[in-house]
Design a protein around this motif. Structure first.
Motif, PDB file in Angstrom:
ATOM      1  N   CYS A 197      -6.770  -2.016   0.555  1.00 35.44           N
ATOM      2  CA  CYS A 197      -6.097  -1.974   1.856  1.00 35.44           C
ATOM      3  C   CYS A 197      -7.172  -1.798   2.923  1.00 35.44           C
ATOM      4  O   CYS A 197      -8.017  -0.898   2.827  1.00 35.44           O
ATOM      5  CB  CYS A 197      -5.103  -0.821   1.899  1.00 35.44           C
ATOM      6  SG  CYS A 197      -4.457  -0.492   3.557  1.00 35.44           S
TER       7      CYS A 197
ATOM      8  N   VAL B  41      -6.905  -0.663   5.833  1.00 35.98           N
ATOM      9  CA  VAL B  41      -6.710   0.539   6.661  1.00 35.98           C
ATOM     10  C   VAL B  41      -7.233   1.789   5.950  1.00 35.98           C
ATOM     11  O   VAL B  41      -8.045   2.544   6.486  1.00 35.98           O
ATOM     12  CB  VAL B  41      -5.219   0.723   7.014  1.00 35.98           C
ATOM     13  CG1 VAL B  41      -5.011   1.967   7.875  1.00 35.98           C
ATOM     14  CG2 VAL B  41      -4.688  -0.512   7.720  1.00 35.98           C
ATOM     15  N   CYS B  42      -6.756   2.008   4.706  1.00 37.56           N
ATOM     16  CA  CYS B  42      -7.077   3.272   4.035  1.00 37.56           C
ATOM     17  C   CYS B  42      -8.023   3.119   2.846  1.00 37.56           C
ATOM     18  O   CYS B  42      -8.426   4.111   2.230  1.00 37.56           O
ATOM     19  CB  CYS B  42      -5.788   3.961   3.579  1.00 37.56           C
ATOM     20  SG  CYS B  42      -4.947   3.062   2.250  1.00 37.56           S
TER      21      CYS B  42
ATOM     22  N   SER C  42      -0.054   4.299   0.022  1.00 39.96           N
ATOM     23  CA  SER C  42      -0.611   5.307   0.920  1.00 39.96           C
ATOM     24  C   SER C  42      -0.144   5.087   2.360  1.00 39.96           C
ATOM     25  O   SER C  42       0.260   6.012   3.050  1.00 39.96           O
ATOM     26  CB  SER C  42      -2.142   5.273   0.846  1.00 39.96           C
ATOM     27  OG  SER C  42      -2.703   6.159   1.785  1.00 39.96           O
ATOM     28  N   CYS C  43      -0.201   3.800   2.804  1.00 45.87           N
ATOM     29  CA  CYS C  43       0.227   3.463   4.182  1.00 45.87           C
ATOM     30  C   CYS C  43       1.733   3.232   4.267  1.00 45.87           C
ATOM     31  O   CYS C  43       2.275   3.054   5.370  1.00 45.87           O
ATOM     32  CB  CYS C  43      -0.504   2.219   4.680  1.00 45.87           C
ATOM     33  SG  CYS C  43      -2.274   2.447   4.901  1.00 45.87           S
TER      34      CYS C  43
ATOM     35  N   CYS D 180       0.856  -1.189   0.000  1.00 47.03           N
ATOM     36  CA  CYS D 180       0.000   0.000   0.000  1.00 47.03           C
ATOM     37  C   CYS D 180       0.892   1.238   0.000  1.00 47.03           C
ATOM     38  O   CYS D 180       1.595   1.508   0.987  1.00 47.03           O
ATOM     39  CB  CYS D 180      -0.913   0.008   1.224  1.00 47.03           C
ATOM     40  SG  CYS D 180      -1.965   1.479   1.293  1.00 47.03           S
TER      41      CYS D 180
ATOM     42  N   ARG E 109       3.567   0.576   3.342  1.00 46.26           N
ATOM     43  CA  ARG E 109       3.998  -0.717   3.884  1.00 46.26           C
ATOM     44  C   ARG E 109       3.406  -1.875   3.088  1.00 46.26           C
ATOM     45  O   ARG E 109       2.378  -1.728   2.406  1.00 46.26           O
ATOM     46  CB  ARG E 109       3.620  -0.856   5.350  1.00 46.26           C
ATOM     47  CG  ARG E 109       2.131  -0.926   5.629  1.00 46.26           C
ATOM     48  CD  ARG E 109       1.928  -1.271   7.097  1.00 46.26           C
ATOM     49  NE  ARG E 109       0.535  -1.329   7.479  1.00 46.26           N
ATOM     50  CZ  ARG E 109       0.144  -1.629   8.701  1.00 46.26           C
ATOM     51  NH1 ARG E 109       1.039  -1.860   9.633  1.00 46.26           N
ATOM     52  NH2 ARG E 109      -1.132  -1.686   9.003  1.00 46.26           N
TER      53      ARG E 109
END
Length: 598
Positions: free
Chosen positions: A193, A195-196, A147-148, A145, A150
């Motif tokens: 993802c 998370v985001c 954006s994150c 990802c 990782r």
């Protein structure tokens, strides 16, 4: 009255050469949720029964367990609850500890894997494997990802299941919950993802692998020897052989995560060890917490120590293939598992216990039902899924409580002790055990003693072979024999017509009560404590009773002239309304239940 199993645990035990040194582990429960009854019977309760039995037999015993705290599931749960992984671990470790304390689980050490000791032992084993050329470096493709910033572990990816006819749009990166198919994250259609919610892309990443093919000969030699010389349940043998038949492949031992044991190797210092590699090492590090300076005397001492491991069937390959391979690969003289006890699944009413979906009765629920802990332990152990899956139902619990605990065991003990406690003027013995000088010439009593002696032989044999359900059934058969003995002797008539013979029957029956408190202590310790209280005998009095010769002379177990305590009801039944109320209360998922109480 204290718990016999917990009285001598303040000082860490060490193996004693020439004695039986028993090291027991139960599979480390994952820390991201509350354990349900299926988890409890599968590992910690079964191991506790065996540990208590070993202590009764005078074996030098240490029972180790703890919470498995590293990995993706913890990071995921921390995100859900908007806190750090450490806070999640602290919260659920406390819940697990409280649940097991209520269930009277007698750990010598209940620890956790997020400790400095875990990091130290894990990294030491890794370095030995590295020095022995048992590790390889490979490049794999993984979702990243941007954006994150990782790489995403399996559970941090969600998307559409690629399986034809399924196409579930919330499949996880490791498995589709709808069709059950195991997946790789890169197989998902339209992955996101977690998370985001951005779309990750495939990138290459380097990882370290354990060279299982290089360890094949050593591993097979170990398995062939241990499974014959030790005690391996049939399902453990079948699952292990299936893995070997499929062929051993390199196994990745690192992950692109933050929450875990750091990899101490250049090029990999931003990674952690994969939880399958790290978690079983928790047994060793928790033992190190128990006895910091002498843990190697337990774990690097196969000549003097027997290792027994308890788990559910989904954990077998990690304990019979992965963990021993990692230890064998170091070239050191580790204490490897000799005995393994594996359970199938305990199902709930018409479905399956499920932590993720919140279905079934959970450890903290059991306490709130008002049903005593000894009833829960008894019911779970009679339903222990040793060969095939078993089913928990409220109706079955009600029936076993009524017929087995109230009608058989409680009835026998209460009849005997109540008769002893009655004043002489009312046809009893005034709390005092009578003399019975000619017990060994009474035909009915000798017949009973022979039967009880055989049962105790069978009980010991079953327990040594980890047949815990059979051991419990045998112990309960002694209670049935006691009830039959009382009925056949007609002791209430003998009191008036043949007092000396009545005294034989009563003194013999009191001996059986004490014997039952011993044999059932591993299964229902709080029950045994209450029986000993009613007998007015100390907890240590049961330690020498697991003996065939003593069982064959039950009239000698409790001395004449001994004054008993106050007899009390040991078990009470559940009525139909109570059972229906419990069934309704625990129907559906935990989320459904919360809605009903709002």
């Amino acid at each position: 009255m204290g718990d016999l199993a917990k009285q001598d645990q303040s000082v860490p035990k060490l193996p004693i050469p020439g004695e039986r040194n028993i090291l027991i582990t139960s599979a480390l429960p994952y820390v991201n949720n509350v354990p349900h009854l299926g988890n409890i019977i599968g590992c910690v309760l079964s191991a506790d029964v065996f540990a208590r039995y070993c202590r009764l037999r005078g074996y030098n015993t240490v029972y180790i367990s703890g919470t498995d705290e590293y990995g993706t599931a913890t990071e995921t749960k921390a995100m859900e609850e908007k806190c750090s992984p450490q806070e999640i671990c602290d919260k659920y470790h406390k819940i697990h500890r409280e649940v097991y304390e209520w269930f009277n689980i007698s750990f010598d050490q209940f620890g956790r894997t997020s400790t400095p000791q875990q990091t130290e032992v894990c990294q030491q084993i890794f370095k030995k494997l590295l020095d022995s050329d048992r590790l390889a470096e490979n490049t794999i493709q993984q979702l990243h990802c941007d954006s994150c910033k990782r790489f995403l572990a399996d559970r941090f990816v969600e998307g559409t299941c690629p399986t034809q006819g399924c196409y579930y749009d919330s499949a996880r990166g490791d498995q589709c919950d709808k069709c059950g198919k195991l997946l790789n994250p890169t197989e998902l259609k339209d992955p996101k993802c977690k998370v985001c919610k951005e779309t990750p892309r495939i990138r290459e990443t380097n990882h370290l692998f354990l060279e299982l093919p290089l360890l094949k000969d050593k591993l097979e030699e170990y398995i062939n020897k241990a499974s014959v010389e030790g005690c391996w349940s049939q399902n453990a043998i079948q699952i292990t052989n299936a893995w070997l038949k499929e062929g051993l492949k390199q196994r990745c031992i690192t992950r692109d995560l933050k929450w875990g044991v750091p990899v101490p190797h250049d090029g990999f210092r931003d990674k952690v060890f994969y939880v399958w590699f790290d978690a079983p090492i928790g047994y060793i590090s928790i033992t190190k917490c128990h006895t910091p300076d002498h843990w190697e005397k337990w774990w690097k001492n196969p000549e003097d120590v027997e290792l027994y491991q308890f788990m559910g069937k989904d954990n077998v390959p990690f304990h019979t293939v992965m963990f021993p391979s990692a230890l064998l690969g170091t070239g050191e003289n580790w204490t490897l598992m000799k005995n393994i006890s594996v359970t199938e699944y305990l199902n709930y009413e018409e479905g399956k216990f499920s932590k993720s979906r919140g279905i079934g009765v959970f450890g903290n629920d059991a306490k709130g039902t008002g049903i005593p802990v000894e009833v829960w332990r008894y019911y779970l152990l009679t339903n222990r899924p040793e060969v095939s899956d078993t089913l928990f139902t409220w109706a079955d619990l009600q029936a076993k409580l009524k017929s087995e605990l109230v009608g058989n065991l409680g009835n026998f003990i209460n009849r005997v002790l109540s008769f002893v406690a009655k004043p002489s003027a009312k046809g009893g013995y005034g709390d005092t055990i009578p003399d019975a000088p000619h017990a060994d010439s009474d035909a009915l009593t000798l017949e009973l003693a022979e039967i009880v002696g055989r049962y105790v032989e069978q009980y010991i044999e079953a327990m040594e072979k980890l047949k815990l359900k059979q051991g419990l059934k045998i112990a309960m058969s002694i209670s049935s024999e006691g009830n039959a003995y009382l009925q056949e002797s007609k002791f209430w008539k003998l009191y008036k017509e043949d007092r000396p013979r009545c005294s034989i029957v009563i003194k013999t029956s009191v001996g059986l009560v004490h014997l039952l408190a011993c044999l059932l202590e591993p299964y229902m310790p709080s029950f045994s404590a209450r029986v000993l209280e009613q007998l007015n005998l100390p907890p240590e009095s049961i330690k020498s009773l697991c003996d065939v010769n003593k069982a064959k002379r039950p009239w000698e177990i409790v001395p004449d002239g001994h004054k008993i305590g106050e007899p009390k009801t040991l078990f009470t039944t559940l009525n139909g309304e109570e059972v229906e109320s419990l069934r309704k209360k625990f129907s559906g998922s935990q989320a459904d239940r919360e809605k009903r109480t709002q």
